[in-house]
Write a protein that holds these residues in place. Sequence first.
Motif, short mmCIF file in Angstrom:
data_model
loop_
_atom_site.label_atom_id
_atom_site.label_comp_id
_atom_site.label_asym_id
_atom_site.label_seq_id
_atom_site.Cartn_x
_atom_site.Cartn_y
_atom_site.Cartn_z
N UNK A 156 -35.69 34.67 -7.95
CA UNK A 156 -36.39 35.08 -6.60
C UNK A 156 -36.87 33.86 -5.62
N UNK A 157 -37.51 33.00 -6.36
CA UNK A 157 -37.90 31.64 -5.60
C UNK A 157 -36.63 30.85 -5.04
N UNK A 158 -35.64 30.88 -5.89
CA UNK A 158 -34.29 29.93 -5.40
C UNK A 158 -33.78 30.67 -4.21
N UNK A 159 -33.65 32.09 -4.40
CA UNK A 159 -33.02 32.93 -3.43
C UNK A 159 -33.86 32.75 -2.09
N UNK A 160 -35.10 32.61 -2.02
CA UNK A 160 -35.93 32.48 -0.69
C UNK A 160 -35.56 31.09 0.03
N UNK A 161 -35.46 30.19 -0.94
CA UNK A 161 -35.34 28.74 -0.26
C UNK A 161 -33.75 28.83 0.46
N UNK A 162 -32.81 29.18 -0.57
CA UNK A 162 -31.67 29.14 0.10
C UNK A 162 -31.03 30.02 1.10
N UNK A 163 -31.78 31.13 1.29
CA UNK A 163 -31.78 32.23 2.36
C UNK A 163 -32.44 31.42 3.64
N UNK A 167 -28.70 30.39 5.15
CA UNK A 167 -28.47 31.70 5.95
C UNK A 167 -29.06 31.51 7.26
N UNK A 168 -30.51 31.25 7.24
CA UNK A 168 -31.14 31.32 8.58
C UNK A 168 -30.90 30.09 9.31
N UNK A 169 -31.13 28.82 8.70
CA UNK A 169 -31.12 27.52 9.40
C UNK A 169 -29.72 27.06 9.74
N UNK A 170 -28.71 27.23 8.75
CA UNK A 170 -27.46 26.66 8.85
C UNK A 170 -26.40 27.79 9.44
N UNK A 171 -26.89 28.94 9.44
CA UNK A 171 -26.03 30.10 10.02
C UNK A 171 -24.96 30.31 8.93
N UNK A 172 -25.02 29.93 7.75
CA UNK A 172 -23.93 30.45 6.86
C UNK A 172 -23.70 31.80 6.36
N UNK A 173 -22.77 32.49 6.53
CA UNK A 173 -22.67 34.01 6.24
C UNK A 173 -23.38 34.40 4.93
N UNK A 174 -24.28 35.29 4.81
CA UNK A 174 -24.79 35.64 3.42
C UNK A 174 -23.73 35.81 2.29
N UNK A 175 -22.72 36.44 2.86
CA UNK A 175 -21.67 36.62 1.68
C UNK A 175 -20.98 35.59 1.15
N UNK A 176 -21.13 34.36 1.75
CA UNK A 176 -20.48 33.33 1.23
C UNK A 176 -21.70 32.53 0.42
N UNK A 177 -22.89 32.76 0.52
CA UNK A 177 -23.92 31.97 -0.01
C UNK A 177 -24.01 32.68 -1.35
N UNK A 178 -23.81 33.83 -1.82
CA UNK A 178 -24.21 34.38 -3.14
C UNK A 178 -22.94 34.68 -3.70
N UNK A 179 -22.94 34.17 -4.84
CA UNK A 179 -21.57 34.43 -5.96
C UNK A 179 -22.22 34.87 -7.38
N UNK A 180 -21.20 35.24 -7.90
CA UNK A 180 -21.50 35.35 -9.29
C UNK A 180 -21.95 34.34 -10.16
N UNK A 273 -16.45 23.54 4.03
CA UNK A 273 -16.80 24.51 3.27
C UNK A 273 -17.74 25.34 4.15
N UNK A 274 -17.49 26.84 4.42
CA UNK A 274 -18.28 27.45 5.10
C UNK A 274 -18.64 26.95 6.62
N UNK A 275 -17.48 26.30 6.98
CA UNK A 275 -17.47 25.58 8.34
C UNK A 275 -18.22 24.60 8.62
N UNK A 276 -18.53 23.67 7.45
CA UNK A 276 -19.50 22.55 7.56
C UNK A 276 -18.83 21.36 6.75
N UNK A 277 -18.67 20.16 7.16
CA UNK A 277 -17.91 19.08 6.62
C UNK A 277 -18.71 18.64 5.50
N UNK A 278 -17.84 18.71 4.14
CA UNK A 278 -18.33 18.14 3.04
C UNK A 278 -17.61 16.96 2.59
#
Length: 285
Positions: A156-163, A167-180, A273-278
């Motif tokens: 719960x806490x990890x998800x809040x920070x990563x969101x 998702x909010x700051x870097x505009x990465x689509x949520x479907x790319x952030x969450x995985x199995x 990755x997700x449109x961001x240079x890595x």
Amino acid sequence: MIRSEFRFFERLRVRWAEIDAQKIVFNAHYLMYLDTAIAAYWRALALPYEQTMHALGGDLYVRKATLEYHGSARYDDQIDVGLRCERIGNSSILFRGGVFRADEALVGGELVYVFADPATQTAVPVPQPLREVLNGFEAGRPMVDVRVGDWRELGRDAQAIRTAVFVDEQKIPAELEWDVADAGAVHAVAYNRIGHAVGTGRLLSHVPGVAKIGRMAVSQAVRGSGVGRAVLEALMAQARARGEREVLLHAQASAASFYTRAGFSPRGPMFEEAGIPHIEMVRSL
């Protein structure tokens, strides 16, 4: 007033707009320097100011600000602004400040804040958690506690920070952030001394003997205060405990210098990755 009286410093550089007709820093700007350092002091405490004041049910108001001039800073000088919490009264907090050019003391200052109810701006007692944070910092104690566990414990806490970060700051689509992979990963979450989560990361198995760190995120208000390094060290400690010999990660290009300082080396070309240079970075354990 000497440098050794302070354990916290914020480095600034004198700008052209801050000097006057005498070609020295205009006297009133030293209050701005102290105020800038106060903001950095809160970052060093790992306390996002607005969130913290809301949680504590109050806010800090300046009651008194004084300066004593010993010397003058000039254009392009690098200056170090030292701060320490000198005394906590019933409702007041006294900060002592010093502006230094190398070891030369230029200006001393005193800032007195009053903790108050924002609705009425009437003084109320300084909350005990805030007292403990300030006293702990001045005593050199760690400002975050990094907890390691699974997604069920820390998700719960990890998800809040990563969101907030991805998702909010870097505009990465949520479907790319969450995985199995989250379900089977080892997660680390850093909590500040009033219990708020401020940083996170995860550890996965990559190939035999090699672990992979990812999803490193730190709340914007406390970046640069050591939170990310604490999370990274906790994850590497977990990899060592599992017998891994190497750890790799995909660093955003803008964060590569952070990982370099932590002992990682780049490997291979840049990629997206997700449109961001890595860039892939590795470190032996």
